[in-house]
Write a protein that holds these residues in place. Structure first.
Motif, PDB file in Angstrom:
ATOM      1  N   LYS A   1       0.829  -1.213   0.000  1.00 22.45           N
ATOM      2  CA  LYS A   1       0.000   0.000   0.000  1.00 22.45           C
ATOM      3  C   LYS A   1       0.858   1.255   0.000  1.00 22.45           C
ATOM      4  CE  LYS A   1      -4.082  -1.881   2.357  1.00 22.45           C
ATOM      5  NZ  LYS A   1      -4.912  -1.816   3.575  1.00 22.45           N
ATOM      6  N   ARG A   2       1.936   1.244   0.784  1.00 23.37           N
ATOM      7  CA  ARG A   2       2.810   2.418   0.859  1.00 23.37           C
ATOM      8  C   ARG A   2       3.435   2.725  -0.497  1.00 23.37           C
ATOM      9  NH1 ARG A   2       5.050  -0.175   5.867  1.00 23.37           N
ATOM     10  NH2 ARG A   2       3.879   0.702   7.616  1.00 23.37           N
ATOM     11  N   VAL A   3       3.939   1.688  -1.154  1.00 19.44           N
ATOM     12  CA  VAL A   3       4.571   1.896  -2.460  1.00 19.44           C
ATOM     13  C   VAL A   3       3.534   2.359  -3.481  1.00 19.44           C
ATOM     14  CG1 VAL A   3       5.863   0.811  -4.333  1.00 19.44           C
ATOM     15  CG2 VAL A   3       6.383   0.210  -1.968  1.00 19.44           C
ATOM     16  N   LYS A   4       2.336   1.784  -3.436  1.00 21.60           N
ATOM     17  CA  LYS A   4       1.280   2.201  -4.363  1.00 21.60           C
ATOM     18  C   LYS A   4       0.927   3.672  -4.160  1.00 21.60           C
ATOM     19  CE  LYS A   4      -2.175  -0.104  -5.836  1.00 21.60           C
ATOM     20  NZ  LYS A   4      -3.426  -0.884  -6.004  1.00 21.60           N
ATOM     21  N   LYS A   5       0.838   4.101  -2.905  1.00 26.96           N
ATOM     22  CA  LYS A   5       0.494   5.490  -2.619  1.00 26.96           C
ATOM     23  C   LYS A   5       1.597   6.437  -3.095  1.00 26.96           C
ATOM     24  CE  LYS A   5      -1.659   6.431   1.377  1.00 26.96           C
ATOM     25  NZ  LYS A   5      -3.067   6.777   1.117  1.00 26.96           N
ATOM     26  N   LEU A   6       2.841   6.018  -2.961  1.00 24.76           N
ATOM     27  CA  LEU A   6       3.952   6.819  -3.472  1.00 24.76           C
ATOM     28  C   LEU A   6       3.856   6.976  -4.986  1.00 24.76           C
ATOM     29  CD1 LEU A   6       7.043   5.523  -1.455  1.00 24.76           C
ATOM     30  CD2 LEU A   6       5.923   7.728  -1.223  1.00 24.76           C
TER      31      LEU A   6
ATOM     32  N   LEU B   1      10.217   2.868   4.826  1.00 32.13           N
ATOM     33  CA  LEU B   1       8.925   2.371   4.355  1.00 32.13           C
ATOM     34  C   LEU B   1       8.621   0.958   4.848  1.00 32.13           C
ATOM     35  CD1 LEU B   1       9.088   3.597   0.647  1.00 32.13           C
ATOM     36  CD2 LEU B   1       7.655   4.533   2.471  1.00 32.13           C
ATOM     37  N   GLY B   2       9.561   0.358   5.560  1.00 31.01           N
ATOM     38  CA  GLY B   2       9.350  -0.999   6.050  1.00 31.01           C
ATOM     39  C   GLY B   2       9.429  -2.039   4.954  1.00 31.01           C
ATOM     40  N   LEU B   3      10.233  -1.769   3.923  1.00 27.68           N
ATOM     41  CA  LEU B   3      10.371  -2.717   2.816  1.00 27.68           C
ATOM     42  C   LEU B   3      11.486  -3.714   3.098  1.00 27.68           C
ATOM     43  CD1 LEU B   3      10.176  -0.270  -0.242  1.00 27.68           C
ATOM     44  CD2 LEU B   3       8.346  -1.701   0.683  1.00 27.68           C
ATOM     45  N   PRO B   4      11.336  -4.944   2.635  1.00 28.24           N
ATOM     46  CA  PRO B   4      12.410  -5.936   2.804  1.00 28.24           C
ATOM     47  C   PRO B   4      13.591  -5.604   1.901  1.00 28.24           C
ATOM     48  CG  PRO B   4      10.640  -6.821   1.452  1.00 28.24           C
ATOM     49  CD  PRO B   4      10.140  -5.504   1.975  1.00 28.24           C
ATOM     50  N   GLU B   5      14.729  -6.193   2.197  1.00 33.02           N
ATOM     51  CA  GLU B   5      15.932  -5.942   1.407  1.00 33.02           C
ATOM     52  C   GLU B   5      15.741  -6.308  -0.058  1.00 33.02           C
ATOM     53  OE1 GLU B   5      18.871  -4.602   2.191  1.00 33.02           O
ATOM     54  OE2 GLU B   5      18.322  -4.190   4.272  1.00 33.02           O
ATOM     55  N   ASP B   6      15.013  -7.377  -0.298  1.00 37.50           N
ATOM     56  CA  ASP B   6      14.805  -7.852  -1.670  1.00 37.50           C
ATOM     57  C   ASP B   6      13.466  -7.377  -2.233  1.00 37.50           C
ATOM     58  OD1 ASP B   6      13.182  -9.336  -0.024  1.00 37.50           O
ATOM     59  OD2 ASP B   6      13.475 -11.214  -1.116  1.00 37.50           O
ATOM     60  N   PHE B   7      13.058  -6.142  -1.904  1.00 33.82           N
ATOM     61  CA  PHE B   7      11.721  -5.660  -2.274  1.00 33.82           C
ATOM     62  C   PHE B   7      11.475  -5.687  -3.782  1.00 33.82           C
ATOM     63  CE2 PHE B   7      14.205  -1.778  -2.671  1.00 33.82           C
ATOM     64  CZ  PHE B   7      13.638  -1.133  -3.761  1.00 33.82           C
ATOM     65  N   ARG B   8      12.546  -5.586  -4.576  1.00 29.94           N
ATOM     66  CA  ARG B   8      12.361  -5.578  -6.033  1.00 29.94           C
ATOM     67  C   ARG B   8      11.699  -6.878  -6.500  1.00 29.94           C
ATOM     68  NH1 ARG B   8      14.449  -6.878 -10.936  1.00 29.94           N
ATOM     69  NH2 ARG B   8      14.599  -5.219 -12.522  1.00 29.94           N
ATOM     70  N   ASP B   9      12.073  -7.981  -5.868  1.00 33.38           N
ATOM     71  CA  ASP B   9      11.489  -9.276  -6.229  1.00 33.38           C
ATOM     72  C   ASP B   9      10.305  -9.634  -5.337  1.00 33.38           C
ATOM     73  OD1 ASP B   9      13.415  -9.761  -8.266  1.00 33.38           O
ATOM     74  OD2 ASP B   9      14.861 -10.353  -6.720  1.00 33.38           O
ATOM     75  N   SER B  10      10.460  -9.450  -4.014  1.00 38.20           N
ATOM     76  CA  SER B  10       9.437  -9.904  -3.070  1.00 38.20           C
ATOM     77  C   SER B  10       8.210  -9.003  -3.016  1.00 38.20           C
ATOM     78  CB  SER B  10      10.047 -10.015  -1.662  1.00 38.20           C
ATOM     79  OG  SER B  10      10.490  -8.749  -1.209  1.00 38.20           O
ATOM     80  N   ILE B  11       8.333  -7.760  -3.471  1.00 37.02           N
ATOM     81  CA  ILE B  11       7.190  -6.845  -3.488  1.00 37.02           C
ATOM     82  C   ILE B  11       6.814  -6.470  -4.921  1.00 37.02           C
ATOM     83  CG2 ILE B  11       6.307  -4.578  -2.796  1.00 37.02           C
ATOM     84  CD1 ILE B  11       6.574  -6.424  -0.439  1.00 37.02           C
ATOM     85  N   LEU B  12       7.714  -5.812  -5.631  1.00 38.52           N
ATOM     86  CA  LEU B  12       7.408  -5.321  -6.973  1.00 38.52           C
ATOM     87  C   LEU B  12       7.184  -6.473  -7.963  1.00 38.52           C
ATOM     88  CD1 LEU B  12       9.984  -2.384  -7.230  1.00 38.52           C
ATOM     89  CD2 LEU B  12       7.667  -2.366  -6.276  1.00 38.52           C
ATOM     90  N   GLY B  13       8.028  -7.480  -7.880  1.00 43.00           N
ATOM     91  CA  GLY B  13       7.892  -8.603  -8.796  1.00 43.00           C
ATOM     92  C   GLY B  13       6.720  -9.502  -8.452  1.00 43.00           C
ATOM     93  N   LYS B  14       6.481  -9.676  -7.179  1.00 40.27           N
ATOM     94  CA  LYS B  14       5.420 -10.575  -6.713  1.00 40.27           C
ATOM     95  C   LYS B  14       4.028 -10.020  -7.013  1.00 40.27           C
ATOM     96  CE  LYS B  14       3.709 -12.787  -2.478  1.00 40.27           C
ATOM     97  NZ  LYS B  14       3.956 -12.964  -1.021  1.00 40.27           N
TER      98      LYS B  14
END
Length: 223
Positions: free
Chosen positions: A21-26, A47-60
């Motif tokens: 939600k935080r990334v979407k709002k940004l 933002l409380g993002l994991p180290e691998d946010f590119r894969d675990s958040i954006l990619g997922k």
């Protein structure tokens, strides 16, 4: 220490939905619905993002995010439910619970000053007028350039205050190093001197210098 690191990783994992939600709002605040990964990478802990946010958040979450290239992420779909700034929720509460007039609260921000704060002559009157000044809200889909032309620099700067206020509201600790904000200025259309803007609004932001690091706090979160 190892246990604390594992616990932190667990908490970050549990907060995955909030991180999305935080990334979407940004992305919804950005002018073109895109952000550079470099900025998010520097901002990941806030933002409380994991180290691998590119894969675990954006990619997922491919239904929400699309990687334009290796270093740019784009918003896939606008979410009207998320397009409400934190300050708008505060205004609604002030209006409904304290019975304040809509005229006084429609464009206002929560403001508080420390004990012993010295007000310059005319400061309170200027603040009162500023609180009533209309502006383009962070999630409004308008060209920021128009704000500069149809309402003057005051409206333009008030939108910049709104963007910074919302950005700080999205962080875990409601605080961030001022230098980090520079990485979002162009994407959010905040083409102002951020440090000077923060200093002009001491009732909203608190600036702290520790060593050589300048940190801004959202004052309302630390009352």
């Amino acid at each position: 220490m190892k246990e604390l690191i594992l616990l932190e990783g667990l908490v970050v994992k549990q907060q995955e939905t909030e991180a999305v939600k935080r990334v979407k709002k940004l992305l919804m605040m950005s002018l073109n619905g895109t952000l550079r990964l470099h900025a998010l990478r520097l901002f990941k802990r806030e933002l409380g993002l994991p180290e691998d946010f590119r894969d675990s958040i954006l990619g997922k979450y491919s239904a929400d995010f699309r990687l334009v290239d290796l270093e740019v992420v784009a918003l896939v779909d606008w979410d009207a439910e998320l397009a409400v700034a934190r300050v708008e929720e505060w205004r609604e509460k002030e209006y409904s619970e304290k019975w304040l007039s809509e005229f006084e609260t429609k464009f206002a921000f929560p403001v508080s000053f420390p004990t012993g704060f010295k007000f310059e002559r005319g400061f309170k009157e200027r603040l009162k007028n500023w609180q009533r000044l209309p502006y383009a809200k962070p999630y409004e889909r308008k060209e920021v350039v128009r704000v500069r032309t149809c309402g003057g620099i005051e409206r333009y700067e008030k939108r910049a205050v709104a963007v910074l206020h919302e950005l700080l509201s999205l962080t875990v600790e409601k605080m961030v190093e001022v230098d980090q904000l520079a990485h979002f200025r162009r994407d959010f259309g905040v083409e102002v001197n951020v440090r000077e803007l923060l200093l002009r609004h001491p009732g909203i932001f608190y600036l702290s210098t520790k060593g050589k690091t300048l940190t801004v706090f959202l004052r309302e979160a630390y009352r």
